[in-house]
Design a protein around this motif. Structure first.
Motif, PDB file in Angstrom:
ATOM      1  N   ASP A 408      34.962  41.766  35.101  1.00 37.03           N
ATOM      2  CA  ASP A 408      35.764  42.677  34.284  1.00 37.03           C
ATOM      3  C   ASP A 408      35.348  42.702  32.818  1.00 37.03           C
ATOM      4  O   ASP A 408      35.280  43.771  32.201  1.00 37.03           O
ATOM      5  CB  ASP A 408      37.245  42.312  34.388  1.00 37.03           C
ATOM      6  CG  ASP A 408      37.875  42.764  35.700  1.00 37.03           C
ATOM      7  OD1 ASP A 408      37.224  43.534  36.440  1.00 37.03           O
ATOM      8  OD2 ASP A 408      39.018  42.345  35.987  1.00 37.03           O
ATOM      9  N   HIS A 409      35.081  41.526  32.243  1.00 35.21           N
ATOM     10  CA  HIS A 409      34.732  41.510  30.819  1.00 35.21           C
ATOM     11  C   HIS A 409      33.382  42.180  30.565  1.00 35.21           C
ATOM     12  O   HIS A 409      33.170  42.772  29.499  1.00 35.21           O
ATOM     13  CB  HIS A 409      34.730  40.075  30.275  1.00 35.21           C
ATOM     14  CG  HIS A 409      33.619  39.206  30.803  1.00 35.21           C
ATOM     15  ND1 HIS A 409      33.681  38.581  32.031  1.00 35.21           N
ATOM     16  CD2 HIS A 409      32.416  38.867  30.277  1.00 35.21           C
ATOM     17  CE1 HIS A 409      32.574  37.889  32.238  1.00 35.21           C
ATOM     18  NE2 HIS A 409      31.782  38.048  31.189  1.00 35.21           N
ATOM     19  N   GLU A 412      34.167  45.941  30.766  1.00 35.87           N
ATOM     20  CA  GLU A 412      34.904  46.354  29.566  1.00 35.87           C
ATOM     21  C   GLU A 412      33.979  46.448  28.350  1.00 35.87           C
ATOM     22  O   GLU A 412      34.058  47.401  27.563  1.00 35.87           O
ATOM     23  CB  GLU A 412      36.034  45.359  29.288  1.00 35.87           C
ATOM     24  CG  GLU A 412      36.913  45.750  28.100  1.00 35.87           C
ATOM     25  CD  GLU A 412      38.052  44.762  27.864  1.00 35.87           C
ATOM     26  OE1 GLU A 412      38.763  44.923  26.859  1.00 35.87           O
ATOM     27  OE2 GLU A 412      38.221  43.832  28.688  1.00 35.87           O
ATOM     28  N   THR A 413      33.088  45.474  28.219  1.00 31.58           N
ATOM     29  CA  THR A 413      32.117  45.509  27.111  1.00 31.58           C
ATOM     30  C   THR A 413      31.245  46.752  27.197  1.00 31.58           C
ATOM     31  O   THR A 413      30.948  47.409  26.190  1.00 31.58           O
ATOM     32  CB  THR A 413      31.232  44.252  27.141  1.00 31.58           C
ATOM     33  OG1 THR A 413      32.045  43.088  26.970  1.00 31.58           O
ATOM     34  CG2 THR A 413      30.180  44.293  26.033  1.00 31.58           C
TER      35      THR A 413
END
Length: 428
Positions: A408-409, A412-413
């Motif tokens: 997810d991160h 998102e980035t």
């Protein structure tokens, strides 16, 4: 001068264009290609030690993420046993058994070393089995650099194709009929005119080399029906989408059974393994059983097969493809939101672990629609994303790939970088 620039200057002295595959040269987007020194998980590092989130994944094979520890361990063990034998190994049997288990349309399979080998061998086999010469392919589908496949559409409906590469004689492509992707009417007309002469139809059920374009159900059902009616062989080129969009490939996802299938990319786990296979009665035409000759010194290389076989085992984990598809869809949903937020012609689409981004109002369904997208804006977007540490394919006509390590991160980035990049390139 950066190491990337230095390396590129050096490479151009001894290698045509400075690269060993044309798209790596950044010719379509401009600038200096990045020379990669390391990869792990969802990331790669270039010669200047800059880190990028990678959406190429070696053009598809890195479905588990780069340098997966179990794949690396399998390769390390295989290396200690010897690099190549030029003789059969048990690992080749295990690989064949695994492929036949996971892709039910494949009753027998022959291992090769590249996707081009797989598709050109499948074509020769189809011609040998049917004793026919003509083949049908579709505009925008890339099936490797074999002579009869480097073809663009002719000047009119149902005209045979013209070579798209120097060094390919017109005689090599005169039997190749090039039709529009997703056009059922053209396909019907082609079989009405040439049905008894057509050896095979070869298609990417999910095209990845004119950006990501999905075949429609009607298109695939039409070619399956026509091939069956006219005794032609249906070849699915799943070199790119095989094991990328579903465990059994696009054919499992769409519920279509081809006669032959070409595989590559994922089945090598990052090393050179490809394959073609299908009905046993067709495969029986191959030497040493039949008269269709095909061979390869390094086919079924034990080190490469170790990487591929381990990868095939790992992608069978419960919910692997559910999670991969969810992460890819999160990325695409984010891209689509940005296009709406900024009121620009920018959209995205996905299937399994593949995605496409398009600088146009709607997701395209044909080569012609892809060519109408804003290529200049893509170039600027590509470089802006590169500056933000996001490594996309250096071409507006290539699909992107998500791995099991794009958490997810990471997604998102990437979405945040896309928003900033689009604002940067579209501000007046």
């Amino acid at each position: 001068m950066s190491f990337n620039e230095t390396f590129f200057q050096r490479a151009q002295i001894t290698t045509p264009g400075g690269v060993n595959s044309p798209v790596r040269a950044f010719r379509s987007v401009g600038g200096t290609p990045r020379f990669i020194k390391k990869a792990e998980g969802a990331y790669i590092w270039d010669a200047d030690d800059k880190q990028y989130i990678d959406y190429i994944g070696s053009w598809g094979p890195a479905i588990l993420g780069h340098a997966h520890p179990e794949v690396i361990a399998a390769v390390q063990h295989a290396v200690t046993q010897g690099l190549s034998f030029g003789a059969p190994t048990e690992a080749e049997i295990l690989m064949a058994e695994e492929i036949c288990k996971l892709v039910p349309s494949i009753e027998q399979v022959r291992l090769v070393s590249s996707g081009t080998e797989a598709t050109m061998s499948a074509l020769r086999l189809a011609r040998g089995a049917t004793k026919r010469d003509k083949i049908i392919k579709f505009e925008g589908c890339y099936h490797g650099h074999a002579d009869s496949l480097l073809v663009k559409a002719g000047s009119g409906l149902l005209t045979f194709g013209n070579p798209t590469s120097s060094g390919v004689p017109a005689d090599f492509t005169k039997h190749t009929l090039v039709l529009d992707y997703n056009d059922c009417a053209q396909l019907e007309s082609a079989f009405q005119q040439f049905g008894s002469e057509i050896a095979c139809v070869i298609v990417e059920p999910v095209a990845g080399n004119m950006n990501l374009i999905k075949a429609t159900e009607a298109f695939l059902q039409t070619m399956r029906r026509l091939c069956s009616e006219h005794g032609s062989i249906l070849i699915f080129d799943e070199v790119m989408c095989g094991f990328r969009v579903a465990l059994g490939g696009a054919q499992a996802l769409f519920g279509i059974t081809p006669d032959l299938t070409a595989l590559g990319k994922v089945i090598g786990g990052g090393l050179p393994v490809a394959a073609f296979g299908g009905k046993a009665e067709i495969m029986a035409h191959l030497a040493p059983l039949g008269g269709v000759y095909q061979a390869g010194t390094l086919s079924g290389n034990p080190v490469a097969v170790a990487a591929g076989l381990t990868t095939l085992k790992l992608i069978q984990a419960p919910d692997f493809y559910t999670q991969l598809s969810q992460q890819t869809q999160k990325l695409v949903d984010g891209f689509n939101r940005i296009g709406t937020e900024l009121n620009i012609d920018f959209c995205a689409d996905a299937i399994g672990g593949m995605f496409g981004i398009y600088f146009c109002k709607e997701v395209p369904t044909s080569f012609e629609q892809v060519m109408q997208a804003n290529g200049e804006l893509f170039k600027r977007f590509f470089h802006a994303m590169l500056d933000h540490g996001i490594y996309l394919a250096p071409s507006a006509y290539e699909a992107g790939f998500v791995s099991a390590c794009h958490f997810d991160h990471v997604i998102e980035t990437t979405i945040n970088a896309a928003r900033e990049s689009l604002r940067q390139i579209t501000c007046k």
